[in-house]
Design an enzyme around this catalytic site. Structure first.
Site, PDB file in Angstrom:
ATOM      1  CB  ALA A 601      -2.041  -5.609  -3.537  1.00 11.19           C
ATOM      2  CE  LYS A 602       5.895  -6.331  -3.439  1.00  7.47           C
ATOM      3  NZ  LYS A 602       5.919  -7.674  -2.818  1.00  7.47           N
TER       4      LYS A 602
END
Length: 1054
Positions: A601-602
């Site tokens: 994720a980011k």
């Protein structure tokens, strides 16, 4: 004493930062109030008494006489008219005594002459309505100002002095306020007319700087809360009634405890007047005061009086005295005031919305305008898609060829720049106000929350939705297609429809908020550009920023990055590429997170030029929490329409620009009511106070890098002390310092931000270790410990002669290219810019005879090499291990930090994970950290062995870089498959796997049964599948068969 009787660790005064205002289970975002709608005026009824008293100006008559003499002496007004004009100004105009007490005789006389001159000008035009008054005095020392101008009630002026006064007050005084430099504002409408023939009224504004006493003779409150009298300007205390102080005090406490605005409405007994009071923290928004006027004018309301009070504790309170315009055909104030109240929070989020500008090309209601703004930003990111031409070119070119890849990348960037601009999209929105309104209704029909209170006493927006005939998606699309003939305009409006169809939940209708957030289904992303469809996508829009959060699995973790812009041009580039950068970062994180439960994720945040990155981060986090925590507080945080219908948890980590913000985010999640998961919401928290596990202190990332370095030595029968090494990233950094402390090689060069340290005889290890322990850069190296051929070139040096005779003209330029000039057995990048080695400069790492500068490379720093550069070196027989394999120790550590937060109750977490003092960790914490270090080494050694084995099996036909990527993809695919399988449902297998997957210290402390009760099932499935997938693949390799898995699965229950 039983454990249930034991005092909570939270009662320890040293843990005060973990306390929630209001006590456990209460908190500032919870409320015992019943649902409030249009009928809740009865909840806030006040007597018809002034909220402020204006002390009578005792010297008014004396001043009037002096003013009369001054006006007469100046000679601009006929002497016989002077007494009449002065008398009218002092007694019939209805100007408050505040004005006369604040202003000098000279200023008052000048204003009377200016007023007389304006009347003469209007007379020459034979139209009394043309009479325009514009009087102002701005103190050059910044102590305040006075503005007086003609102002028709209930109307936002678009030209003349009235159009600019309030925006100027915002800009000059209110927007930049700090507790050390802030202002009071009183503004009121004059009761009398300008003259017997001109009926215009005046609007007067008095701005004065707050002067807080150095010492306050008020005893602190027993409950520790702020006493409003202790933080107020003395003039405010002199004027405010007891009732006003009581109201402001209550709102101040709420504003201090909450993040975002506090909004209350009061009915004045026996009148139709409504008083709206809004409290918020300074700096929380901009241009808000002037935007409020546009809002209540839209509903045909006018203000008799308005006040802005700012306090030394950083709170701003705005009070509006609102009345209905006589003979207006607008909805009655009894209904419209609550619509205004709901829309104040939208204005707080987007006060500078160009689609709500009065007199603009297409004025909308606030909700329509806010929707138009969100669609505008969405279209900027998702209209500029590449289309069939790009796809045809992509299919024709070979992306593995570096030259082709570069051409494709350039074309992609050009398409992004040239198709749709912010201005062209805005022009389409302005050109089609009716279609935008229909699109908004299409959105609102799905997401407007309808509760029982709305049905009993509907708001204006609810009533409006009931009168609209909603069009189906197809009908609306047909209407747009028939109305809009231009293809580009059509694409913009279609993007609004795409936006509507993919919003799963939003805080758009939340009563209080600081930015707008949307959880989107990512199905609209074109596969040609985004081959791996994300699991979830969050889209956040604030007044000062925009941002995204992308995750590739339900349980996923990654850092939140602030993307900074140096100038306007750089901001435009960052804006165009923001989503693509976020997607790429999250995708890369997925490769690295291959053997932990959390997928990749980011998050990215793009602040506007000049905006505070910290403020943008806080608003981003708060608005995401709106979508994660079900609202249950009427008028504060209410339940949203949720088409996703499943609970979601996000795990945030530090990244560029946010490392010092993780503590705030975790504590804010606790304050917001995330009792079960606030401890795991962020990683990278402070160890002593919040139980974080710092990677640098415990060498977490370095441990995995070392496994690859030592693995190479072990496989090739090398002795470390005989190996020469070049290292980027110096002794001041996390990876650099730990690499120095853990290694025992012959380091010939270290390159860091301060310069280049080199010695072909081997840099003095004792001195390197000293720097690493101090965490200082190489510029601090004692040069007396260099050999005759060694040197240190600092970035600020110029014209430095090296022992070889070479002259270095510029130290910075030398440092920037130094990684390409040295030769050694191994290169270990532990710092440096992304893509420091790329397809355009990688050839410099090979000498004239085709021999690479390095035999081995372990890429400790993220993205130090581009993929093409890695493959280039591997073709030349360099043994290279890429970043997503080598430096995954940090993500493993963060993953187990998340596990501790989910597994422990708040009391257990405080007792077992936070320090008793700044330097002494609890015994459990120390054991847990040791278990994490062991798991990092175990996972890294297992992956290294798997890659080495596979490379040998294929006889070197496939690059280790490619094997690493395939290993990540295979692991992620198998993990996803296992999460959806029924293998998890086999209880003995589940217990056997989870017992081994979790650190032994945690299982021993809490017990497996209790852990299985506490951990969310989605997390357990992810933990189970990641352990099974990684251990199976690492043992049997990427070519493992179904039979291999059958044998492996038989032993899971052990």
């Amino acid at each position: 004493m039983s454990s249930s009787d034991a005092p909570s660790p939270l009662q320890n005064p040293a843990k005060g930062h973990l306390q929630v205002p209001g006590g456990a289970g209460k908190g500032p975002y919870l409320s015992d109030e019943p649902a409030r709608s249009g009928s809740d005026a009865s909840l806030h009824r006040i007597k018809n008494l002034p909220g402020y008293t204006t002390p009578v100006f005792a010297g008014k008559e004396e001043q009037r006489a002096k003013v009369q003499n001054s006006v007469a002496a100046k000679g601009f007004i006929p002497r016989e008219l002077v007494p009449i004009e002065v008398q009218w100004f002092y007694t019939h105009l209805g100007i408050d005594d505040t004005y006369f007490r604040n202003e000098s005789v000279e200023v008052v006389s000048d204003h009377i002459i200016a007023l007389f001159g304006a009347k003469i000008l209007a007379y020459t035009k034979h139209d009394p309505s043309k009479l325009v008054i514009d009087l102002e005095r701005i103190d050059p020392e910044g102590n305040g100002a006075t503005f007086i101008h003609t102002s028709p009630p209930g109307l936002t002026l678009t030209d003349g002095p009235g159009a600019t006064v309030e925006p100027r007050i915002d800009e000059l005084y209110l927007d930049k306020a700090t507790p050390e430099s802030c202002y009071r504002l009183e503004t009121f409408r004059s009761m009398g007319a300008i003259s017997a023939t001109a009926q215009q009224q005046l609007r007067c504004y008095f701005v004065s700087k707050c002067h807080f006493p150095a010492t306050v003779d008020i005893a602190p409150r027993a409950d520790g809360q702020t006493d409003i009298r202790a933080v107020s300007d003395p003039v405010f205390l002199e004027k405010a009634s007891e009732n006003t102080l009581e109201i402001y005090q209550a709102l101040m406490w709420k504003a201090e405890a909450r993040y975002g605005p506090v909004i209350e409405v009061f009915e004045v007994e026996g009148t139709r007047e409504r008083r709206m009071v809004i409290a918020y923290k300074m700096g929380g928004t901009t241009h808000f005061f002037s935007a409020l006027s546009n809002l209540y004018h839209y509903y045909s309301l006018y203000s008799a009086r308005k006040y802005v009070e700012q306090f030394s504790n950083g709170i701003t309170i705005i009070s509006l005295y609102l009345n209905p315009l006589p003979n207006s055909r607008a909805p009655p104030i009894e209904n419209s005031i609550f619509q205004v109240m709901k829309e104040v929070s939208l204005l707080f989020c987007l006060p500078d919305n160009p689609f709500f500008a009065p007199g603009g090309p297409s004025p909308h209601a606030v909700q329509d305008a806010a929707y138009a703004y969100c669609g505008w930003v969405f279209a900027q990111h998702f209209c500029n898609r590449l289309g069939p031409s790009y796809l045809a070119l992509k299919n024709a070119l070979d992306e593995s060829n570096p030259a082709h890849a570069e051409v494709l990348n350039d074309i992609k960037r050009r398409f992004r720049e040239e198709t749709f601009t912010r201005e062209s999209i805005a022009n389409v929105i302005h050109a089609h106000p009716e279609l935008i309104r229909m699109l908004y209704v299409n959105f609102a029909m799905v997401h407007y929350p309808i509760d029982e209170a709305q049905r009993l006493m509907p708001t204006l927006s609810y009533q409006r939705l009931q009168t609209e005939r909603p069009l189906s998606d197809q009908e609306l699309h047909d209407r747009i297609r028939r109305t809009v003939l231009n293809k580009q305009d059509l694409q913009v409006l279609e993007s609004f429809l795409i936006f509507n169809k993919h919003v799963l939940k939003t805080n758009f209708y939340q009563p209080t908020k600081v930015a707008l957030s949307f959880r989107l289904a990512p199905g609209f992303l074109p596969e040609v550009e985004y081959p791996n469809t994300p699991f979830g996508l969050f889209f956040i829009i604030g007044n000062e920023f925009r941002g995204f959060h992308i995750r590739f699995r339900d349980v996923a973790r990654g850092g939140i990055r602030i993307v900074r812009s140096r100038n306007k041009e750089n901001y435009s580039i960052n804006q165009r590429m923001l989503f693509d950068e976020n997607y790429g970062l999250a995708s890369t994180q997925s490769l690295k997170n291959k053997d932990i439960p959390e997928g990749g994720a980011k998050g990215t945040i793009l602040p506007s030029l000049g905006a505070s990155p910290r403020l943008c981060f806080e608003k981003y986090v708060d608005s995401v929490l709106d979508l994660l925590i079900p609202g249950q507080s009427p008028g504060i945080k209410e339940r949203l329409v949720d088409l996703y219908e499943k609970p979601e948890m996000l795990f945030f980590g530090p990244d560029e620009g946010t490392a010092d913000m993780m503590d705030w985010a975790a504590l804010h999640a606790r304050k917001r009511g995330a009792d079960a998961w606030w401890k795991s919401f962020t990683t990278g928290k402070t160890a002593a106070t919040l139980g974080g596990i710092p990677h640098d202190t415990y060498g977490m990332t370095s441990l995995s890098i070392r496994q690859y370095v030592l693995g190479i030595y072990r496989q090739l029968g090398l002795r470390e002390k005989d190996i020469t090494k070049v290292q980027t990233g110096g002794p001041d950094g996390d990876l650099g310092s730990n690499e120095i402390l853990l290694s025992n090689d012959k380091t010939v060069a270290v390159i860091d931000g301060s310069g280049v340290l080199a010695d072909p005889a081997g840099i003095n290890r004792e001195e390197l270790v000293r720097l690493a322990k101090l965490r200082v850069p190489v510029e601090n190296f004692d040069k007396s410990k260099l050999s005759k051929d060694g040197y240190l070139v600092r970035v600020e040096d110029q014209d430095v002669k090296l022992p070889s005779g070479e002259v270095v003209l510029d130290g910075t330029d030398f440092r920037n290219g130094a990684h390409l000039r040295f030769k050694a057995d191994i290169l270990v990048p532990c710092g440096g810019r992304p893509e420091a080695v790329n397809i355009s400069n990688v050839a410099a790492l090979v000498d004239a005879e085709g021999k690479p500068h390095f035999k081995y490379v372990v890429e400790g720093a993220n993205l130090f090499f581009t993929q093409q550069a890695r493959l280039f070196l591997e073709k030349r027989k360099v043994v290279l291990f890429k970043d997503s394999s080598a430096n995954k120790g940090g993500v493993t550590s963060s993953s187990l930090e998340v596990l501790a937060g989910l597994a422990l109750t708040t009391d257990e977490y405080v007792q077992l994970m936070t320090f008793k003092d700044a330097a002494t960790p609890p015994e459990f914490y120390t054991r847990y950290v040791r278990d994490i270090q062991a798991k990092i080494s175990e996972n890294a050694a297992a992956e290294f062995a798997c890659i080495w084995r596979e490379h040998a099996r294929l006889g070197g036909a496939k690059a280790r870089t490619t094997i690493s990527d395939e290993l990540s993809s295979t692991l992620n695919a198998l993990q996803a498959e296992l999460e959806g399988s029924d293998l998890f449902d086999d209880l003995p297998s589940r217990r056997g796997v989870l017992r081994r997957a979790m650190p032994a210290s945690l299982v021993e402390q809490i017990g497996l049964d209790k852990l299985l009760e506490r951990l969310p099932e989605t997390y357990q499935r992810a933990l189970f599948s990641s352990w099974v997938a990684s251990h199976f693949i690492y043992k049997y390799g990427v070519q493992a068969s179904s039979v291999d898995f059958f044998h492996f699965a038989r032993d899971l229950a052990q």
